[in-house]
Write a protein that holds these residues in place. Structure first.
Motif, short mmCIF file in Angstrom:
data_model
loop_
_atom_site.label_atom_id
_atom_site.label_comp_id
_atom_site.label_asym_id
_atom_site.label_seq_id
_atom_site.Cartn_x
_atom_site.Cartn_y
_atom_site.Cartn_z
N GLU A 45 41.10 -40.94 130.51
CA GLU A 45 42.19 -41.58 129.77
C GLU A 45 41.79 -41.77 128.31
O GLU A 45 40.63 -41.56 127.94
N GLY A 46 42.73 -42.19 127.50
CA GLY A 46 42.42 -42.45 126.11
C GLY A 46 43.57 -43.14 125.41
O GLY A 46 44.56 -43.54 126.04
N ALA A 47 43.44 -43.27 124.10
CA ALA A 47 44.48 -43.93 123.31
C ALA A 47 44.39 -43.44 121.87
O ALA A 47 43.31 -43.06 121.39
N VAL A 48 45.52 -43.46 121.19
CA VAL A 48 45.58 -43.17 119.76
C VAL A 48 46.15 -44.40 119.08
O VAL A 48 47.23 -44.89 119.45
N LEU A 49 45.43 -44.91 118.09
CA LEU A 49 45.82 -46.14 117.38
C LEU A 49 46.16 -45.81 115.94
O LEU A 49 45.41 -45.08 115.27
N THR A 50 47.28 -46.37 115.46
CA THR A 50 47.77 -46.06 114.12
C THR A 50 48.42 -47.31 113.51
O THR A 50 48.49 -48.36 114.14
N ASP A 51 48.93 -47.15 112.31
CA ASP A 51 49.73 -48.17 111.62
C ASP A 51 48.94 -49.44 111.37
O ASP A 51 49.16 -50.49 111.98
N ILE A 52 48.01 -49.36 110.42
CA ILE A 52 47.21 -50.53 110.04
C ILE A 52 48.13 -51.59 109.42
O ILE A 52 48.96 -51.28 108.57
N HIS A 53 47.97 -52.82 109.86
CA HIS A 53 48.74 -53.92 109.29
C HIS A 53 47.85 -55.15 109.19
O HIS A 53 46.80 -55.24 109.84
N SER A 54 48.27 -56.10 108.39
CA SER A 54 47.49 -57.31 108.18
C SER A 54 47.73 -58.31 109.31
O SER A 54 48.85 -58.47 109.78
N THR A 55 46.65 -58.97 109.73
CA THR A 55 46.74 -60.04 110.71
C THR A 55 45.85 -61.19 110.23
O THR A 55 45.04 -61.01 109.31
N PRO A 56 45.95 -62.36 110.85
CA PRO A 56 45.06 -63.46 110.45
C PRO A 56 43.58 -63.13 110.63
O PRO A 56 42.72 -63.73 109.97
N ASP A 57 43.27 -62.18 111.50
CA ASP A 57 41.88 -61.77 111.73
C ASP A 57 41.48 -60.55 110.92
O ASP A 57 40.41 -59.99 111.13
N GLY A 58 42.35 -60.12 110.00
CA GLY A 58 42.05 -58.95 109.20
C GLY A 58 42.91 -57.77 109.61
O GLY A 58 43.73 -57.86 110.54
N PRO A 59 42.75 -56.62 108.94
CA PRO A 59 43.55 -55.44 109.27
C PRO A 59 43.33 -55.00 110.72
O PRO A 59 42.20 -54.98 111.21
N ARG A 60 44.42 -54.65 111.39
CA ARG A 60 44.36 -54.16 112.77
C ARG A 60 45.38 -53.04 112.94
O ARG A 60 46.33 -52.92 112.16
N TYR A 61 45.18 -52.21 113.97
CA TYR A 61 46.17 -51.20 114.29
C TYR A 61 47.35 -51.85 114.99
O TYR A 61 47.19 -52.65 115.92
N ALA A 62 48.56 -51.50 114.54
CA ALA A 62 49.76 -52.09 115.13
C ALA A 62 50.29 -51.28 116.30
O ALA A 62 50.96 -51.82 117.18
N THR A 63 50.00 -49.97 116.33
CA THR A 63 50.57 -49.09 117.34
C THR A 63 49.47 -48.46 118.18
O THR A 63 48.50 -47.93 117.63
N ARG A 64 49.64 -48.52 119.49
CA ARG A 64 48.70 -47.90 120.42
C ARG A 64 49.48 -47.05 121.41
O ARG A 64 50.40 -47.55 122.07
N LYS A 65 49.11 -45.77 121.51
CA LYS A 65 49.72 -44.87 122.47
C LYS A 65 48.65 -44.40 123.46
O LYS A 65 47.73 -43.67 123.08
N ASP A 66 48.77 -44.84 124.69
CA ASP A 66 47.82 -44.45 125.73
C ASP A 66 48.19 -43.09 126.31
O ASP A 66 49.36 -42.70 126.31
N PHE A 67 47.19 -42.38 126.81
CA PHE A 67 47.43 -41.10 127.46
C PHE A 67 46.43 -40.89 128.57
O PHE A 67 45.40 -41.58 128.65
N VAL A 68 46.74 -39.96 129.45
CA VAL A 68 45.81 -39.53 130.48
C VAL A 68 45.51 -38.05 130.25
O VAL A 68 46.36 -37.32 129.70
N TYR A 69 44.32 -37.64 130.63
CA TYR A 69 43.95 -36.24 130.47
C TYR A 69 44.97 -35.36 131.21
O TYR A 69 45.37 -35.65 132.33
N GLY A 70 45.36 -34.29 130.55
CA GLY A 70 46.39 -33.41 131.06
C GLY A 70 47.66 -33.50 130.23
O GLY A 70 48.46 -32.56 130.23
N GLU A 71 47.85 -34.62 129.52
CA GLU A 71 48.99 -34.77 128.63
C GLU A 71 48.65 -34.24 127.24
O GLU A 71 47.48 -34.22 126.84
N ASP A 72 49.65 -33.83 126.50
CA ASP A 72 49.45 -33.52 125.10
C ASP A 72 49.30 -34.83 124.32
O ASP A 72 49.90 -35.85 124.67
N VAL A 73 48.48 -34.80 123.28
CA VAL A 73 48.24 -36.00 122.49
C VAL A 73 48.37 -35.63 121.01
O VAL A 73 47.93 -34.57 120.58
#
Length: 205
Positions: free
Chosen positions: A152-180
């Motif tokens: 399995e895996g994930a792709v993280l994008t869209d950096i945004h500000s949070t109280p704890d500092g910059p974080r990725y806002a978008t996470r798309k999970d995938f399983v092997y066998g899918e296009d990513v």
């Protein structure tokens, strides 16, 4: 005693340079790779051969088939470094324009198009936790994780500000066998290897 902000920054910078000098002095003598994060040195005892390295080869080749020639999926040295944040990392695969590689020393992390990590069997939290925090902090816009333990895996994008500092806002999970999709390019994930247990059976998690 009160420490002024400038003095604190200079002290932190001096500490970081001392840690970096130690890491660079031992880089060729220890297995795996040494990186610097907010907490100090991380020693990733990644397997030098097998599913980890084979996955990086597959990803590099698949990306370079679909990317324009001016971009590369680079593996190996140098590191990416942000001294102001006290972070030095070496992603397994760095998607970067060739023109941005022509620099002395470490790559500027903000010139990376994407960073890709193949999860280490010995220290998965380094990829799933600390790099997920560090990479948006130093401005890497896309972070893709491939986990041969689970397929399995994930792709993280869209950096945004949070109280704890910059974080990725978008996470798309995938399983092997899918296009990513990583950045502007989509690749298949079929046929990527999994870690095997001591009996030689592929791991299922």
């Amino acid at each position: 005693m009160t420490i002024a902000p400038d003095d604190a920054r200079q002290g932190a910078s001096h500490r970081y340079r001392a840690i970096r000098a130690f890491v660079q002095s031992t880089d060729d003598t220890l297995p795996g790779k040494l990186e610097i994060t907010k907490e100090g040195i991380v020693h990733d005892m990644m397997a030098p051969v097998g599913p980890h390295e084979l996955t990086t080869v597959h990803l590099r080749r698949r990306l370079e088939k679909v990317m324009p020639e001016e971009n590369v999926a680079h593996t190996g040295e140098p590191d990416v470094e942000d001294e102001s944040e006290g972070i030095m990392r070496r992603p397994d695969v760095m998607v970067i324009a060739m023109v941005d590689m022509d620099v002395p020393g470490s790559f500027d992390p903000r010139t990376l198009i994407a960073a890709i990590e193949v999860v280490s069997r010995s220290n998965p939290d380094n990829d799933w936790v600390t790099k997920m925090r560090d990479y948006p902090l130093i401005g890497i816009p896309v972070y893709a994780i491939f986990d041969p333990r689970t397929g399995e895996g994930a792709v993280l994008t869209d950096i945004h500000s949070t109280p704890d500092g910059p974080r990725y806002a978008t996470r798309k999970d995938f399983v092997y066998g899918e296009d990513v999709t990583i950045g502007d390019w989509t690749i298949p994930t079929d046929g990527l290897p999994l870690y095997k247990d001591r009996t030689g059976t592929e791991s299922e998690g």
